[in-house]
Design a protein around this motif. Structure first.
Motif, PDB file in Angstrom:
ATOM      1  N   ARG A 100       0.886  -1.345   0.213  1.00 38.50           N
ATOM      2  CA  ARG A 100       0.079   0.138  -0.020  1.00 38.50           C
ATOM      3  C   ARG A 100       1.032   1.257  -0.175  1.00 38.50           C
ATOM      4  N   LYS A 101       0.276   2.410  -0.527  1.00 42.95           N
ATOM      5  CA  LYS A 101       1.095   3.421  -0.888  1.00 42.95           C
ATOM      6  C   LYS A 101       1.440   4.252   0.386  1.00 42.95           C
ATOM      7  N   ASP A 102       0.310   4.101   1.311  1.00 46.47           N
ATOM      8  CA  ASP A 102       0.788   4.790   2.819  1.00 46.47           C
ATOM      9  C   ASP A 102       1.637   3.819   3.541  1.00 46.47           C
ATOM     10  N   THR A 103       2.079   2.494   3.263  1.00 47.43           N
ATOM     11  CA  THR A 103       3.057   1.946   3.767  1.00 47.43           C
ATOM     12  C   THR A 103       4.537   2.326   3.321  1.00 47.43           C
ATOM     13  N   THR A 104       4.563   2.715   2.024  1.00 49.66           N
ATOM     14  CA  THR A 104       5.852   2.855   1.616  1.00 49.66           C
ATOM     15  C   THR A 104       6.415   4.180   1.742  1.00 49.66           C
ATOM     16  N   VAL A 105       5.580   5.034   2.379  1.00 50.22           N
ATOM     17  CA  VAL A 105       5.645   6.421   2.883  1.00 50.22           C
ATOM     18  C   VAL A 105       6.974   6.531   3.802  1.00 50.22           C
ATOM     19  N   VAL A 106       6.926   5.375   4.535  1.00 51.31           N
ATOM     20  CA  VAL A 106       7.780   5.216   5.776  1.00 51.31           C
ATOM     21  C   VAL A 106       9.287   5.114   5.359  1.00 51.31           C
ATOM     22  N   LEU A 107       9.223   4.774   4.075  1.00 49.02           N
ATOM     23  CA  LEU A 107      10.804   4.651   3.106  1.00 49.02           C
ATOM     24  C   LEU A 107      11.371   6.178   3.031  1.00 49.02           C
ATOM     25  N   HIS A 108      10.616   6.943   2.807  1.00 52.42           N
ATOM     26  CA  HIS A 108      11.266   8.141   2.387  1.00 52.42           C
ATOM     27  C   HIS A 108      12.285   8.559   3.219  1.00 52.42           C
ATOM     28  N   PRO A 109      12.259   8.964   4.358  1.00 55.07           N
ATOM     29  CA  PRO A 109      13.304   9.485   5.143  1.00 55.07           C
ATOM     30  C   PRO A 109      14.624   8.475   5.213  1.00 55.07           C
ATOM     31  N   LEU A 110      14.481   7.308   4.859  1.00 58.35           N
ATOM     32  CA  LEU A 110      15.495   6.387   4.867  1.00 58.35           C
ATOM     33  C   LEU A 110      16.001   6.370   3.416  1.00 58.35           C
ATOM     34  N   ALA A 111      15.485   6.889   2.503  1.00 59.80           N
ATOM     35  CA  ALA A 111      15.961   6.721   1.098  1.00 59.80           C
ATOM     36  C   ALA A 111      16.396   8.007   0.633  1.00 59.80           C
ATOM     37  N   ASP A 112      16.682   8.970   1.574  1.00 61.51           N
ATOM     38  CA  ASP A 112      17.365  10.319   1.212  1.00 61.51           C
ATOM     39  C   ASP A 112      18.506  10.500   1.948  1.00 61.51           C
ATOM     40  N   ASP A 113      19.236  11.751   2.220  1.00 59.32           N
ATOM     41  CA  ASP A 113      20.358  11.970   2.871  1.00 59.32           C
ATOM     42  C   ASP A 113      19.905  11.961   4.405  1.00 59.32           C
ATOM     43  N   ARG A 114      18.733  11.853   4.936  1.00 56.56           N
ATOM     44  CA  ARG A 114      18.486  11.975   6.286  1.00 56.56           C
ATOM     45  C   ARG A 114      18.807  10.603   6.822  1.00 56.56           C
ATOM     46  N   ARG A 115      18.507   9.301   6.028  1.00 55.25           N
ATOM     47  CA  ARG A 115      18.529   7.948   6.543  1.00 55.25           C
ATOM     48  C   ARG A 115      18.115   7.651   7.969  1.00 55.25           C
ATOM     49  N   GLU A 116      17.110   8.223   8.245  1.00 56.21           N
ATOM     50  CA  GLU A 116      16.131   8.267   9.593  1.00 56.21           C
ATOM     51  C   GLU A 116      15.076   7.237   9.369  1.00 56.21           C
ATOM     52  N   LEU A 117      14.518   6.741  10.594  1.00 59.17           N
ATOM     53  CA  LEU A 117      13.495   5.884  10.622  1.00 59.17           C
ATOM     54  C   LEU A 117      12.719   6.641  12.001  1.00 59.17           C
ATOM     55  N   PRO A 118      11.560   7.303  11.730  1.00 61.87           N
ATOM     56  CA  PRO A 118      10.862   7.622  12.895  1.00 61.87           C
ATOM     57  C   PRO A 118      10.083   6.649  13.215  1.00 61.87           C
ATOM     58  N   ILE A 119       9.870   6.151  14.479  1.00 65.36           N
ATOM     59  CA  ILE A 119       9.201   5.131  15.270  1.00 65.36           C
ATOM     60  C   ILE A 119       8.104   5.708  15.882  1.00 65.36           C
ATOM     61  N   GLU A 120       6.747   6.135  15.480  1.00 66.99           N
ATOM     62  CA  GLU A 120       6.089   6.947  16.369  1.00 66.99           C
ATOM     63  C   GLU A 120       5.334   6.202  17.505  1.00 66.99           C
ATOM     64  N   ARG A 121       5.177   4.946  17.433  1.00 65.16           N
ATOM     65  CA  ARG A 121       4.707   4.147  18.585  1.00 65.16           C
ATOM     66  C   ARG A 121       5.622   4.186  19.832  1.00 65.16           C
TER      67      ARG A 121
END
Length: 262
Positions: A100-121
């Motif tokens: 689902r497209k709302d799932t792949t949005v989580v990849l965006h900050p990992l796929a650019d120069d930020r290389r970050e993964l926010p874990i909201e929970r």
């Protein structure tokens, strides 16, 4: 050690991306070696690989993680993406456009120069450990207006295009993987090439290298070649009886009809 037969400069391109922390997109038809290539490169780079088979019901929690209930109460369990981020491993999302497209949005900050993964929970903001690499794949033949990768996502990746190997390379793969002789490998690759050249049978997919290996293994196990060809290469391509019969005619041209005694 995983066997992989290079087709072009894909190994050098993948290494360059890995050395620079760049995400990689691999596109190509089913059974052409995308997943095997990722597994091979993970071994070459000495990194763990977490593979996720994407599907319609895949959620962000399936990738990132979720709270679970155990004997001692609630605890957090990392998903495969989070484990790869923490460990500096490779997270491989197979057929990413199926998610689902709302799932792949989580990849965006990992796929650019930020290389970050926010874990909201949990309130964490993870910075990817050195060595982390995001790799995704899909089959362009399955793309549609409803299932395609957004340009804003696609342009974050270094892209490698895969296809079926040239005849000699594919023969070498079949010989190595199935342990068959060269004569059989030549016949099977010749049949696959003929099937791939058919344009008028509305086949969703061409005969993959994987199907050649399956067929060779069944022939080595003692099945008559035409029985193995039908079960291993022809039937997986179509459910339509008329189409299967037409494709078997190509098989007869390579292996001969049963009455020919070949």
């Amino acid at each position: 050690m995983t066997f992989y037969q290079p087709i072009g400069n894909e190994i050098e391109l993948f290494r360059a991306a890995a050395d620079n922390g760049l995400p990689v997109l691999i596109k190509g038809p089913t059974g052409c070696g995308k997943t095997r290539f990722v597994r091979y490169m993970a071994e070459q780079l000495g990194r763990p690989v977490y593979t996720v088979a994407c599907h319609d019901d895949l959620t962000a929690a399936d990738l990132v993680g979720r709270h679970l209930i155990g004997p001692d109460g609630t605890y957090w369990q990392d998903g495969p993406l989070t484990r790869a981020v923490r460990e500096g491993g490779i997270c491989y999302l197979d057929e990413v456009v199926e998610a689902r497209k709302d799932t792949t949005v989580v990849l965006h900050p990992l796929a650019d120069d930020r290389r970050e993964l926010p874990i909201e929970r949990t309130g964490e903001l993870l910075t990817a450990a050195p060595g982390f690499m995001l790799v995704v794949s899909y089959n362009p033949g399955y793309q549609s207006l409803l299932k395609g990768m957004k340009p804003s996502t696609r342009q974050r990746f270094v892209s490698l295009r895969f296809d079926y190997p040239a005849a000699e390379a594919e023969q070498a793969i079949v010989i190595e993987e199935a342990g068959c002789d060269r004569e059989l490998a030549v016949q099977l690759v010749s049949l696959a090439t003929a099937l791939r050249n058919l344009k008028d049978h509305d086949l969703e997919e061409a005969a993959s290298t994987r199907l050649l290996i399956h067929t060779a293994l069944m022939i080595r196990a003692g099945l008559p070649p035409l029985d193995a060809v039908r079960a291993g290469m022809i039937e997986p391509l179509s459910d339509d009886e008329a189409t299967v019969s037409a494709l078997m005619e190509v098989g007869y041209a390579v292996f001969g009809r049963p009455e020919d005694g070949r």
